[in-house]
Every structure is written in C-alpha cells, then in structure tokens.
Design a protein around this motif. Structure first.
Motif, PDB file in Angstrom:
ATOM      1  N   CYS A 140       0.843  -1.196   0.000  1.00  0.00           N
ATOM      2  CA  CYS A 140       0.000   0.000   0.000  1.00  0.00           C
ATOM      3  C   CYS A 140       0.875   1.240   0.000  1.00  0.00           C
ATOM      4  CB  CYS A 140      -0.887  -0.006   1.251  1.00  0.00           C
ATOM      5  SG  CYS A 140      -2.021   1.383   1.325  1.00  0.00           S
ATOM      6  N   VAL A 141       0.559   2.166  -0.893  1.00  0.00           N
ATOM      7  CA  VAL A 141       1.219   3.473  -0.927  1.00  0.00           C
ATOM      8  C   VAL A 141       0.127   4.521  -0.733  1.00  0.00           C
ATOM      9  CG1 VAL A 141       2.421   5.127  -2.418  1.00  0.00           C
ATOM     10  CG2 VAL A 141       3.177   2.738  -2.345  1.00  0.00           C
ATOM     11  N   HIS A 142       0.357   5.441   0.167  1.00  0.00           N
ATOM     12  CA  HIS A 142      -0.605   6.511   0.444  1.00  0.00           C
ATOM     13  C   HIS A 142      -1.069   7.160  -0.859  1.00  0.00           C
ATOM     14  CE1 HIS A 142      -2.336  10.224   1.961  1.00  0.00           C
ATOM     15  NE2 HIS A 142      -2.276   9.721   3.187  1.00  0.00           N
ATOM     16  N   LYS A 144      -1.617  10.054  -1.789  1.00  0.00           N
ATOM     17  CA  LYS A 144      -0.906  11.263  -2.251  1.00  0.00           C
ATOM     18  C   LYS A 144       0.472  10.948  -2.824  1.00  0.00           C
ATOM     19  CE  LYS A 144      -3.428  14.787   0.050  1.00  0.00           C
ATOM     20  NZ  LYS A 144      -3.718  15.262   1.423  1.00  0.00           N
ATOM     21  N   LEU A 145       0.935   9.700  -2.670  1.00  0.00           N
ATOM     22  CA  LEU A 145       2.282   9.350  -3.170  1.00  0.00           C
ATOM     23  C   LEU A 145       2.235   8.360  -4.322  1.00  0.00           C
ATOM     24  CD1 LEU A 145       4.239   9.001   0.195  1.00  0.00           C
ATOM     25  CD2 LEU A 145       4.252  10.912  -1.409  1.00  0.00           C
ATOM     26  N   ARG A 146       1.104   8.247  -4.953  1.00  0.00           N
ATOM     27  CA  ARG A 146       0.957   7.263  -6.032  1.00  0.00           C
ATOM     28  C   ARG A 146       1.732   7.688  -7.287  1.00  0.00           C
ATOM     29  NH1 ARG A 146      -4.050   4.460  -4.769  1.00  0.00           N
ATOM     30  NH2 ARG A 146      -3.677   3.898  -2.585  1.00  0.00           N
ATOM     31  N   SER A 147       2.020   6.671  -8.100  1.00  0.00           N
ATOM     32  CA  SER A 147       2.629   6.854  -9.431  1.00  0.00           C
ATOM     33  C   SER A 147       3.997   7.517  -9.377  1.00  0.00           C
ATOM     34  CB  SER A 147       1.693   7.658 -10.348  1.00  0.00           C
ATOM     35  OG  SER A 147       0.430   7.044 -10.402  1.00  0.00           O
ATOM     36  N   LYS A 148       4.708   7.331  -8.264  1.00  0.00           N
ATOM     37  CA  LYS A 148       6.063   7.870  -8.150  1.00  0.00           C
ATOM     38  C   LYS A 148       7.089   6.741  -8.114  1.00  0.00           C
ATOM     39  CE  LYS A 148       4.457  11.765  -5.276  1.00  0.00           C
ATOM     40  NZ  LYS A 148       4.644  12.836  -6.290  1.00  0.00           N
ATOM     41  N   ARG A 149       6.692   5.548  -8.545  1.00  0.00           N
ATOM     42  CA  ARG A 149       7.580   4.384  -8.587  1.00  0.00           C
ATOM     43  C   ARG A 149       8.091   3.984  -7.197  1.00  0.00           C
ATOM     44  NH1 ARG A 149       6.140   2.351 -13.281  1.00  0.00           N
ATOM     45  NH2 ARG A 149       7.876   0.876 -13.017  1.00  0.00           N
ATOM     46  N   LEU A 150       7.267   4.227  -6.183  1.00  0.00           N
ATOM     47  CA  LEU A 150       7.621   3.777  -4.841  1.00  0.00           C
ATOM     48  C   LEU A 150       7.365   2.263  -4.700  1.00  0.00           C
ATOM     49  CD1 LEU A 150       8.762   5.145  -2.390  1.00  0.00           C
ATOM     50  CD2 LEU A 150       6.432   5.633  -1.588  1.00  0.00           C
ATOM     51  N   ALA A 151       6.323   1.766  -5.364  1.00  0.00           N
ATOM     52  CA  ALA A 151       5.973   0.341  -5.231  1.00  0.00           C
ATOM     53  C   ALA A 151       7.154  -0.564  -5.624  1.00  0.00           C
ATOM     54  CB  ALA A 151       4.713   0.010  -6.025  1.00  0.00           C
TER      55      ALA A 151
HETATM   56 MG    MG Z   1       4.518   5.695  -5.979  1.00  0.00          MG
END
Ligand code: MG
Ligand code: NHW
Length: 389
Positions: A140-142, A144-151
């Motif tokens: 799970c990524v908050h 507000k932090l989606r689509s920033k390649r954190l996953a």
């Molecule tokens: Mg992300």
C-alpha cells in the motif's frame, strides 16, 4: 503493455507464454547469502524505512489507519477493504514469521507512515515440489504518493529481506494483471442481507424482482442442518490437519500445512476467522469442516451504512457431509453472525456449490502469481487449492 519494473524481475514474462522449452521451477538459482545486498534500498530523500512491530498497539493502529484509508477499492470506488487490527495481527504473525518482513515507509520529518508491504513465510506445494516461500500482501502506498515508482522499491526491499532468510520464491495475488498469472479466479457473492447490499449499491434488484421477492429468494433456515456441527476447538487440530492435507493433495498449488499452521490459520478467532467441524454423533470422529474469514469493507459515501460485513470462504473439506449441505450451513452460520455477504472464489471444488447456493459472479478477478518460479501451463481455478488473505 510495457512493465518497466516487472520486465526486470524473475517472473514469467508475457513474451515467454507458450514457450515449451522453458521448464517448470525456479527461474533463477539461489545466490549465496553473502551476495545479498546487506543494506536497504534507497528511498527518496524525504522518506525512511521502518520495521513495523505489529505487537505494538500504536504501530498496529498506524498500519490499520494507512490501510483503512488507502488500501484496495473496487473499480467504482464505492468500497474499500477494512482489515481489522486483530486480523492484521493474525495475518502477519503465523508460525515462524519474521518481524523484519513487516515493512513500512515513514516521512522523515513527521514520522507519518505512508507505505507498507509485508511477507509471511509459507511452504507452498507446486505439483510435487514443496517450496519455502514468502506470501506477500498489504502492499500500500498513500494516495498522495501514487505513481512515483515507490511500489517497485517496496517490492525490491521485501525481496531483499526475504533473501536474507535464504528464501527465494514468493506467492501473491492482485486484482491487476502483471507478468504473469499462473491462474485467475473470480469472486462469487452470496447475499445474506440483500436489502442492505442493494441500498449501498453492492448489488442491484434483478429484472422483474421486487425487494420482498429478493429477500425471500435469499432467506436461509434459522438453524444449521448437519448433526454434530460445532465450532472448531484446539483438540480438533490433528483431525482437521489430516482432513485438510488429504483434501488438498488433489490440487496443483496448495499450502503445505502442519498442525502448528492449522492451529494458527484455522482455530476460531473472534471476528477474524471462523471454523466449524462436523463431529459424528456416533463415532465422534471429525468428518468435515468449513471456515471463513472476516474482511469488512468501508462503504464510501453512503448516508445510512458505513461498513459492509463480508465473510470470505477459506478452506472447506466435505468428506462425509455433502459439500452443498456443509456450505449451506456455512451461509446460515454467517447469517447468524450478521454478515451481509458471503464471498467465495471459484477455486478448488467451489464451482460445484456456487450456483446452487445462489452465489452470483462478481466483476472482480483475482490473479495469482509466483515470484521466481515458473509454472508451465496456466492452471484452471479448479486446480488451485491456495487462499491468500
Ligand atoms: Mg509511488
Ligand atoms: S494486491 C493489493 C495491492 N494494493 C493496492 O491495490 C492498494 C491500493 N493501491 C496502492 O496502494 C495484494 C498503489 O496503487 C500500489 C502501487 C502500492 C499498489 N502488485 O509506485 P508505482 C498485494 O499486496 C506495479 C505488484 O508508480 P503506485 C500483493 C505496476 O505494475 N506490482 O505505483 C503485492 C508498476 O510496475 P510496472 C504492482 O500506484 C505483491 C509499478 O508497480 C501492483 O503508486 C507485490 C508502479 O509503481 C501490485 N498490486 O503503487 C509483489 N500494483 O512494471 C511481490 C502496481 O508495470 C513480489 N504494481 O511498470 C514478490 C516479492 C518477494 C520475493 C521473495 C523472493
């Protein structure tokens, strides 16, 4: 579709589908532990890794709140999974679990928890091979932090920590298509409280149906039918383990469960997992059991209702009692416990009761994946004997 991250990973690639020269089993060999990167992957500068101690009430509450507000929603954003804290503790602390696999990301400045991913250890049998794996869940990524390649960073970090325990394979499910599912299941839904389900938009009144006819259609008997049906107890663990192992032996991908695992995963835990056994009134032998887990969903934007109570079919074994009768009793028990809906995948032999017991097909699909393990031919859902939470 391009998959910039998944194309770099040891998973079945779409381009390899149908290539009969590729054999079943590990895609890459295990590396020596000395070759596993000893330090965590880099996060963007404002964030830091944290290991989430689920025994700690405050940490568990932070995880619960991240997931309650940011985890999986349906396609129309009407419902969001609302795993309870007790459920998360149960799901994340099976026998032999590693705390280091419960991974969070915090904002350095505020310490706010903004991302999460977990693994738990499992033995999974694929055909004749029992493989030590991680079951990966709760990515799970908050919002507000989606689509920033954190996953991809989260996934690489959990992979690294799994490797540090000398485990090289993983199993996971997702609603999205990634390279490459080894099987795809569908959820089926059995209304227990049709009026509420219609009121909140979970289901719709059928053509030429009135509300009162619909309520009558889904009405269940006030008590269960099977003599000797009772809640599972600790003393049932050996018998349930034997029944389950024998039952699962017919499927292609299944968990390899011993008595410790069965005690953890199936012994009833209030509002988390429910299991009932059939004890023969004559021989006192345990001949059958059913189980379901409790996973409510938040109802987004409804004036009258905020939570949908859903029971999810888990493992069921009908050796003496007809499966249809056993599962109808499961519906009755769930109804008595005030669940609104009973969900089941079309996995195992579930197809044989779904239509008959008035389940309807859902629109969501659940894709099953293995990491670093190739399955030669995609399975039919009826060849799958693994339920992930
Ligand atoms: Mg992300
Ligand atoms: S599935 C539930 C996943 N969670 C949710 O859907 C919650 C709501 N969504 C989010 O929080 C059960 C975000 O959208 C997430 C993606 C975090 C999903 N699995 O950061 P970016 C599980 O938890 C790929 C795997 O920009 P984002 C199982 C995507 O294809 N990959 O996206 C978890 C793309 O890669 P690509 C997923 O929206 C299994 C990249 O992420 C995925 O901000 C994990 C984009 O990243 C998913 N569900 O964050 C794998 N969703 O190659 C475990 C998206 O296509 C593998 N992506 O460019 C095994 C590891 C252990 C191995 C041990 C040997």
């Amino acid at each position: 579709m391009r998959h910039r991250f998944w194309e770099t990973q040891p998973v079945g690639q779409f381009k390899d589908a149908g290539d009969i020269s590729l054999s079943e089993g590990p895609i890459e060999p295990p590396a020596p532990l000395s070759a596993v990167k000893p330090e965590p992957y880099n996060l963007p500068a404002l964030y830091e890794w944290t290991t989430c101690d689920m025994d700690d009430e405050q940490t568990c509450a932070e995880v619960y709140s991240l997931l309650t507000n940011n985890y999986v929603e349906d396609d129309e954003n009407m419902f969001r999974f609302n795993y309870s804290k007790e459920f998360l503790r149960w799901a994340l602390r099976p026998p032999g679990y590693f705390k280091s696999w419960h991974i969070g990301v915090r904002v350095k400045a505020s310490k706010k928890l903004v991302a999460f991913i977990t693994g738990v250890p499992a033995r999974i049998r694929v055909r004749n091979e029992v493989v030590r794996m991680a079951e990966v869940n709760f990515l799970c990524v908050h919002k507000k932090l989606r689509s920033k390649r954190l996953a991809p960073v989260m996934i690489k970090e959990v992979t690294r920590r799994v490797h540090l325990e000398n485990i090289w394979q993983a199993a996971y499910t997702a609603g999205v298509v990634l390279p490459t599912p080894f099987t795809t299941c569908r959820y089926w839904h059995r209304s227990l409280n049709p009026k509420k389900l219609i009121d909140v938009g979970f289901s719709r009144l059928g053509a030429r149906m009135t509300m009162s006819r619909t309520i009558r259609l889904y009405k269940l008997p006030g008590s269960t039918a099977t003599p000797g049906l009772r809640k599972m107890e600790l003393r049932d663990v050996p018998a349930v383990t034997r029944l389950l192992r024998e039952y699962l032996s017919q499927y292609v991908v299944v968990p390899d469960l011993d008595e410790n695992d069965v005690e953890h995963w199936l012994l009833p835990l209030e509002n988390v997992v429910e299991s009932y056994v059939v004890e023969s009134p004559e021989t006192h032998e345990v001949t059958d059991f059913f189980s379901f887990y409790s996973l409510p969903s938040s109802i987004l934007n409804n004036q009258n209702h905020s939570v949908l109570k859903a029971a999810y079919s888990y493992y069921n074994v009908a050796k003496k009692t007809p499966l249809l009768q056993l599962m109808n009793d499961a519906l009755i028990v769930a109804k008595q416990k005030d669940y609104d809906v009973f969900n089941a995948l079309d996995a195992m032999h579930n197809e044989t009761f779904l239509k008959e017991l008035k389940f309807g097909p859902g629109d969501g699909q659940l894709h099953y994946y293995l990491y670093n393990y190739r399955v030669r031919n995609a399975l039919r859902p009826s060849e799958l004997g693994l339920v992930l939470l």
